[in-house]
Design a protein around this motif. Structure first.
Motif, PDB file in Angstrom:
ATOM      1  N   LYS A  97     -25.473 -35.982  24.396  1.00  0.00           N
ATOM      2  CA  LYS A  97     -26.308 -35.309  25.393  1.00  0.00           C
ATOM      3  C   LYS A  97     -27.066 -34.145  24.766  1.00  0.00           C
ATOM      4  CE  LYS A  97     -25.834 -33.618  30.164  1.00  0.00           C
ATOM      5  NZ  LYS A  97     -24.849 -33.401  31.261  1.00  0.00           N
ATOM      6  N   GLN A  98     -26.447 -33.484  23.800  1.00  0.00           N
ATOM      7  CA  GLN A  98     -27.074 -32.352  23.123  1.00  0.00           C
ATOM      8  C   GLN A  98     -28.061 -32.796  22.048  1.00  0.00           C
ATOM      9  OE1 GLN A  98     -24.366 -29.325  21.535  1.00  0.00           O
ATOM     10  NE2 GLN A  98     -25.600 -29.217  19.682  1.00  0.00           N
ATOM     11  N   GLU A  99     -27.732 -33.865  21.344  1.00  0.00           N
ATOM     12  CA  GLU A  99     -28.482 -34.268  20.150  1.00  0.00           C
ATOM     13  C   GLU A  99     -29.603 -35.267  20.409  1.00  0.00           C
ATOM     14  OE1 GLU A  99     -28.364 -33.851  16.684  1.00  0.00           O
ATOM     15  OE2 GLU A  99     -27.181 -32.031  16.925  1.00  0.00           O
ATOM     16  N   CYS A 100     -29.513 -36.048  21.471  1.00  0.00           N
ATOM     17  CA  CYS A 100     -30.404 -37.200  21.649  1.00  0.00           C
ATOM     18  C   CYS A 100     -31.233 -37.070  22.931  1.00  0.00           C
ATOM     19  CB  CYS A 100     -29.598 -38.498  21.704  1.00  0.00           C
ATOM     20  SG  CYS A 100     -28.414 -38.707  20.353  1.00  0.00           S
ATOM     21  N   ASP A 101     -32.548 -37.171  22.801  1.00  0.00           N
ATOM     22  CA  ASP A 101     -33.436 -37.065  23.970  1.00  0.00           C
ATOM     23  C   ASP A 101     -33.074 -38.087  25.046  1.00  0.00           C
ATOM     24  OD1 ASP A 101     -34.816 -35.064  22.688  1.00  0.00           O
ATOM     25  OD2 ASP A 101     -36.469 -36.349  22.026  1.00  0.00           O
ATOM     26  N   HIS A 102     -32.794 -39.310  24.617  1.00  0.00           N
ATOM     27  CA  HIS A 102     -32.508 -40.383  25.578  1.00  0.00           C
ATOM     28  C   HIS A 102     -31.282 -40.056  26.418  1.00  0.00           C
ATOM     29  CE1 HIS A 102     -32.222 -44.472  27.165  1.00  0.00           C
ATOM     30  NE2 HIS A 102     -30.952 -44.479  26.814  1.00  0.00           N
TER      31      HIS A 102
END
Length: 409
Positions: A32-37
């Motif tokens: 959730k923190q690292e990935c836009d999707h």
């Protein structure tokens, strides 16, 4: 104790399940923190509360069939990749779909499949999956090296040269599609080549048909299957013929009702959905489009993870031909490239254990003389990366059933 690639393959099923589920809250928070999707689809979900298979079903499925559109909006990986991680390679599979690779050891987790197929340190492997743009060659390459094998990066084709290499370097094993292994064996027999050094093979990318299994057994080659994708890497692998495929360590596999979020009962056929704990490329509830089912109990090889029956069809019209995915969007692009084609349908067959595809083209009687079938075939090869046939059919002969790709294998 049984010989395995990873001691975790022998742990109790309950311990494995507990460990994987315990990793979910932290890993989902990371994604959730690292990935836009995942920042978008997990926005309204309390990921700290997801610690069971049932609670995991609250996370929306991300479908491989949607990647073409998702990536077009957010190149190259649709925001599924970790923003703090830089890939070593970027591949393009048919679609097009882009996939990353990182250079850490056994990044695709294929070592267990090679080990399960009998490959050991010091042996040579002739790897005949393609190294060009698509990741298949690299996936197999990394797994063989993880087992301590030396890899001959042969790629597909060039049969005469491949046979020369086998005679000269005497590899103990083969990796690639089963159909190309069959071609090598047939050509080697015709030419009186000595390819007796090859006694084992790990095959992927195509169905291992009963007739091919019988052929390989008759030639003294022990052949095992690996179920892997260009996104996830290894999902499951064969260790004992006829005993299904053992699910790989460090992933969660669910079987869901196609088009839904719901789990099916054990033994029921559904779509394979995978959660891969890969910090570089987190894939959470990733729907592969492949159908399979869970087998009861553990196999006879000593590995304790759940087993699946292997490939049992597709949940959508995407299909795989000679190890390459073909998508309905690609078939439509062929049609749009030739205005005289009113309707098309790609028909996939298997003749003498070789995949063949024929593009059936519906053309008006007045427009038949305008169709350059050679040009259509060239367009098909340019878009799909595969050679196929073109056949003109009468107006109205292709039914209005929504089928773009018809797999008759």
């Amino acid at each position: 104790m049984n010989s395995v690639y990873d001691p975790n393959e022998l742990q109790s099923p309950a311990q494995r399940e507990c460990d994987l589920l315990a990793r979910l809250p932290t890993f989902l928070a990371y994604a959730k923190q690292e990935c836009d999707h995942y920042r978008h689809i997990l926005n309204d979900i309390d990921v700290t509360a997801i610690s069971s298979r049932q609670s995991l079903t609250s996370v929306p499925v991300t479908r491989k069939s949607d990647l073409i559109g998702l990536q077009a909006k957010n190149m190259p990986f649709a925001g599924l990749n970790a923003s703090s991680s830089t890939p070593s390679r970027i591949f393009q599979s048919p679609g097009p779909i882009f996939e990353p690779e990182h250079d850490s050891k056994d990044w695709w987790r294929m070592g267990a499949a090679f080990y399960g197929a009998g490959f050991r340190a010091g042996e040579r492997v002739q790897n005949c999956l393609s190294y060009h743009l698509s990741p298949g060659g690299f996936i197999m390459d990394s797994g063989a090296k993880a087992c301590g094998c030396s890899v001959i990066p042969a790629g597909p084709g060039q049969t005469e040269l491949q046979l020369d290499i086998i005679e000269q370097l005497r590899p103990e094993g083969y990796s690639g599609t089963p159909s190309f292994l069959n071609i090598l064996l047939q050509k080697g027999k015709e030419q009186g080549r000595d390819i007796s050094s090859m006694t084992k093979a790990l095959v992927s990318g195509e169905a291992l048909t009963p007739s091919l299994q019988a052929t390989f057994k008759a030639t003294g080659i022990s052949v095992s299957q690996a179920y892997a994708t260009a996104d996830i890497g290894l999902i499951a692998y064969e260790t004992c013929p006829g005993s299904g495929l053992v699910v790989a360590e460090d992933i969660l596999v669910e079987i869901v009702r196609p088009g839904s979020q719901e789990l099916v009962a054990d033994g029921e056929i559904g779509e394979v959905v995978v959660t891969s704990f890969n910090p570089d490329y987190p894939l959470i509830r990733f729907a592969t489009g492949d159908l399979s089912s869970i087998m009861p109990g553990a196999g006879s090889c000593g590995r304790t993870n759940m087993r699946i029956r292997g490939w049992q069809g597709r949940a959508d019209q995407t299909t795989k031909v000679k190890g390459m995915f073909i998508h309905p969007e690609q078939v439509e692009r062929i049609r749009l490239s030739h205005g005289e084609l009113a309707k098309v349908r790609l028909v996939v067959t298997n003749i003498d254990d070789n995949d063949q595809m024929t593009l059936h083209c519906e053309v008006s009687d007045a427009g038949r003389s305008d169709v350059d079938m050679a040009r259509v075939a060239q367009t098909m090869k340019a878009i799909t990366k595969l050679t196929g046939y073109v056949e003109l059919v009468a107006p109205g002969s292709l039914s209005d059933d929504g089928i773009v790709i018809e797999d008759l294998r």
